[in-house]
Design a protein around this motif. Structure first.
Motif: not given
Length: 109
Positions: A8-28
């Motif tokens: 099941v592909e998640p619709g909501d994701v934690p900040p780490e994966k949202a950051a990855r979606r934008l090709h950013l590190t979590l800190d950035r």
């Protein structure tokens, strides 16, 4: 054996994966988040702290506006002043021209 039958592909994701979606590190991502949200980036759910991936993708696609197309709309190959015709009409017109000009099709006797 696993109890999971399909992924099941998640619709909501934690900040780490949202950051990855934008090709950013979590800190950035955390550093840029206030600026991103000022530009309409979707906020995290207030209860779960999760980000909606569909909203993130929609924001990414819409952030530059619809007017900035990368290519022009395709031009029609039909000469101006000529009505658009279907394949059958073009075939009939070509046959008439060939008969009128005295030319025959390659396969004709």
């Amino acid at each position: 054996p696993s109890d999971v039958r399909y992924r099941v592909e998640p619709g909501d994701v934690p900040p780490e994966k949202a950051a990855r979606r934008l090709h950013l590190t979590l800190d950035r991502f955390n550093e840029l988040l206030p600026k991103l949200q000022a530009r309409g980036f979707p906020p995290a759910d207030p209860d779960t702290g999760m980000f909606d991936l569909e909203q993130i993708d929609r924001w990414r696609k819409d952030r530059h506006g619809a007017e900035t197309a990368l290519t022009e709309s395709p031009r029609t190959a039909q000469p101006t002043g000529q009505p658009e015709t279907g394949m059958a009409e073009r075939f009939i017109a070509a046959k008439k021209r060939q008969t009128k000009d005295g030319r025959r099709h390659r396969g004709a006797p």
